[in-house]
Design a protein around this motif. Structure first.
Motif, short mmCIF file in Angstrom:
data_model
loop_
_atom_site.label_atom_id
_atom_site.label_comp_id
_atom_site.label_asym_id
_atom_site.label_seq_id
_atom_site.Cartn_x
_atom_site.Cartn_y
_atom_site.Cartn_z
N GLU A 242 0.83 -1.21 0.00
CA GLU A 242 0.00 0.00 0.00
C GLU A 242 0.86 1.26 0.00
N LEU A 243 1.95 1.24 0.79
CA LEU A 243 2.83 2.40 0.86
C LEU A 243 3.52 2.63 -0.49
N SER A 244 3.93 1.55 -1.14
CA SER A 244 4.58 1.68 -2.44
C SER A 244 3.63 2.27 -3.47
N GLN A 245 2.37 1.81 -3.46
CA GLN A 245 1.38 2.35 -4.38
C GLN A 245 1.11 3.82 -4.09
N ALA A 246 1.00 4.14 -2.81
CA ALA A 246 0.76 5.54 -2.43
C ALA A 246 1.92 6.43 -2.85
N ALA A 247 3.13 5.91 -2.72
CA ALA A 247 4.32 6.68 -3.11
C ALA A 247 4.31 6.97 -4.61
N LYS A 248 3.90 5.96 -5.41
CA LYS A 248 3.82 6.17 -6.86
C LYS A 248 2.77 7.22 -7.20
N ILE A 249 1.61 7.11 -6.56
CA ILE A 249 0.53 8.07 -6.83
C ILE A 249 0.94 9.48 -6.43
N ASN A 251 3.94 10.51 -6.23
CA ASN A 251 5.21 10.85 -6.89
C ASN A 251 6.22 11.34 -5.86
N ALA A 252 6.39 10.54 -4.82
CA ALA A 252 7.28 10.92 -3.71
C ALA A 252 7.95 9.68 -3.15
N PRO A 253 9.11 9.83 -2.50
CA PRO A 253 9.72 8.69 -1.81
C PRO A 253 8.80 8.16 -0.72
N GLU A 254 8.93 6.90 -0.38
CA GLU A 254 8.04 6.30 0.61
C GLU A 254 8.10 7.01 1.95
N ASN A 255 9.29 7.49 2.34
CA ASN A 255 9.39 8.14 3.65
C ASN A 255 8.87 9.58 3.64
N GLU A 256 8.37 10.03 2.49
CA GLU A 256 7.79 11.38 2.41
C GLU A 256 6.33 11.35 1.97
N VAL A 257 5.75 10.14 1.96
CA VAL A 257 4.38 10.01 1.48
C VAL A 257 3.39 10.84 2.30
N ALA A 258 3.50 10.77 3.63
CA ALA A 258 2.55 11.49 4.48
C ALA A 258 2.57 12.98 4.19
N ASN A 259 3.76 13.55 4.05
CA ASN A 259 3.88 14.97 3.77
C ASN A 259 3.29 15.30 2.40
N SER A 260 3.57 14.45 1.41
CA SER A 260 3.05 14.68 0.06
C SER A 260 1.53 14.58 0.02
N VAL A 261 0.98 13.57 0.72
CA VAL A 261 -0.47 13.41 0.74
C VAL A 261 -1.12 14.61 1.43
N THR A 262 -0.48 15.11 2.50
CA THR A 262 -1.02 16.30 3.18
C THR A 262 -1.09 17.48 2.23
N LYS A 263 -0.04 17.66 1.43
CA LYS A 263 -0.04 18.76 0.45
C LYS A 263 -1.12 18.56 -0.61
N LEU A 264 -1.26 17.31 -1.09
CA LEU A 264 -2.28 17.03 -2.09
C LEU A 264 -3.69 17.29 -1.57
N LEU A 265 -3.92 16.90 -0.31
CA LEU A 265 -5.24 17.12 0.29
C LEU A 265 -5.52 18.61 0.45
N THR A 266 -4.48 19.37 0.79
CA THR A 266 -4.65 20.82 0.92
C THR A 266 -5.04 21.43 -0.42
N VAL A 267 -4.33 20.99 -1.48
CA VAL A 267 -4.66 21.47 -2.83
C VAL A 267 -6.07 21.05 -3.22
N GLN A 268 -6.42 19.80 -2.91
CA GLN A 268 -7.75 19.29 -3.26
C GLN A 268 -8.84 20.10 -2.58
N LYS A 269 -8.66 20.40 -1.30
CA LYS A 269 -9.66 21.18 -0.58
C LYS A 269 -9.82 22.57 -1.19
#
Length: 395
Positions: A242-249, A251-269
């Protein structure tokens, strides 16, 4: 006392035994009783074993009175006296890992914080223990997990011993026992002595690992969810995927997925907010056009695949824009028709309930509302245009 195979050697995977009897329960389940067995019956928080007897599937094992009944998928052929039992070893060893891991983790909480375990559940997912405390801190969880894994890494022996009630005083038991005969102790030297009738591996190293997953409050207790052995690896496997798939979506390293998802959610909102504002502006423009198109104080329109919520919002904007207007809106949704009727504050000559009363029977539909605003819907027994005309006939 008969020494059952699963107590003689919990690592036994196959055995032979004599059939004592075969029977059928009132609920129709077929069972057999053997003179000895390696199949563990449900008890002490540990689920039953499964496997086969002469190739016939064993679906359940229960202790009924003094008998261990093996519930099988079909009856044994007549004349069979000796059977070969084969355990589903993956299931049995998993249960042994989880059960021994529970002993180790429970003892760790007692050793470090004197937190007693009051209940234990071993199911298909996470194993749970209920601690007799109202709160457990994150640091306490980390410490207990670390000690538990230290005991595993040391690969201490796991011993079992049958003792009498008089002999119990020789052992520093983790908690008092409720039984007074056929007392079986499971012992991890210099760490844990506990009464238990379940099956366990022969050393702590076979538990492999313990991982606490989460906690939750249960009344005045804390429930700890954890995994042991093979379940840790299974959990790690799917979480890694799941983490690998999330990292691909992301477009971030696995250890930065949470930060990237937070940014994406902010943009989405932000985009969702902008889209909502744009929709409201479009509705305001539509409302103005419909208000200007009113005839004899009534305006109406038909829409394809527009939600009832949008129709409601549009109608409210129209009557707010002109208090002397009645808005009649119809929405086509595949095999359904929906409608909204609203009147401005200055219109009191007719109730919008009269609109729903007039058209709902025609649609075999349902609806509701007030004198000023109604909505409803039903089967598409007519076209949207025909429904709008039926609504206008009320005025």
């Amino acid at each position: 006392m008969q020494m059952l195979f699963y107590y003689q050697d919990a690592m036994v995977r196959e055995f032979s035994a004599t059939v004592v009897k075969q029977g059928i329960e009132k609920d129709g389940r077929t069972f057999i009783v053997l003179d000895n067995t390696a199949f563990y019956p449900t008890g002490g928080g540990q689920p039953h074993d499964t496997g086969t007897l002469n190739g016939i599937t064993v679906v359940n094992v229960e202790k009924v009175a003094d008998e261990i009944r093996h519930y099988i998928a079909e009856a044994l052929p007549d004349g069979v006296d000796i059977v070969k039992g084969v355990l589903d070893w993956d299931r049995r060893f998993d249960h042994m890992q989880q059960h021994a891991g529970q002993h180790i983790l429970t003892a760790a909480f007692v050793e470090l914080f004197d937190y007693q375990t009051v209940s234990f559940h071993l199911g298909r997912g996470a194993v749970t223990i209920d601690l007799d405390v109202e709160n457990v801190s994150e640091s306490e969880l980390v410490a207990a997990e670390a000690l538990a894994n230290k005991i595993i890494l040391e690969n201490r022996p796991i011993e079992t011993k049958w003792v009498t009630e008089d002999e119990l005083a020789q052992y520093n038991l983790r908690k008092a026992l409720s039984v007074t005969d056929e007392i079986r102790l499971v012992i991890i030297p210099d760490f844990d002595n506990n009464g238990c009738g379940g099956t366990h591996p022969t050393s702590t190293g076979q538990v492999s690992a313990i991982k606490i997953m989460s906690i939750e409050k249960q009344k005045r207790k804390v429930r700890v969810h954890f995994l042991c052995g093979g379940r840790v690896l299974s959990e790690l496997h799917w979480r890694k995927n799941e983490l690998s798939q999330a990292a691909k979506i992301a477009n971030a390293p696995e250890n930065e997925v949470a930060n990237s998802v937070t940014k994406l959610l902010t943009v989405q909102k932000g985009l969702e907010k902008a889209l909502e504002e744009a929709k409201n502006q479009l509705l305001a423009c539509e409302a103005l056009d419909l208000t200007e198109a009113a005839t004899d104080g009534v305006t109406g329109a038909i829409y394809e695949e527009r939600s009832i919520q949008e129709l409601q919002k549009l109608a409210r904007i129209i009557v707010a824009e002109d208090a002397n207007v009645v808005a009649l809106l119809v929405g086509n949704h595949g095999d359904k028709l929906q409608f909204v009727a609203a009147r401005g504050a200055n219109v009191d000559s007719v109730s919008m309930k009269d609109v729903s009363t007039a058209v709902l029977p025609l649609l075999n539909g349902k609806g509701g509302g007030s004198d000023a605003f109604v909505q409803g819907g039903g089967k598409q027994t007519m076209t949207g245009a025909e429904l709008l005309e039926k609504m206008k006939e009320v005025f």
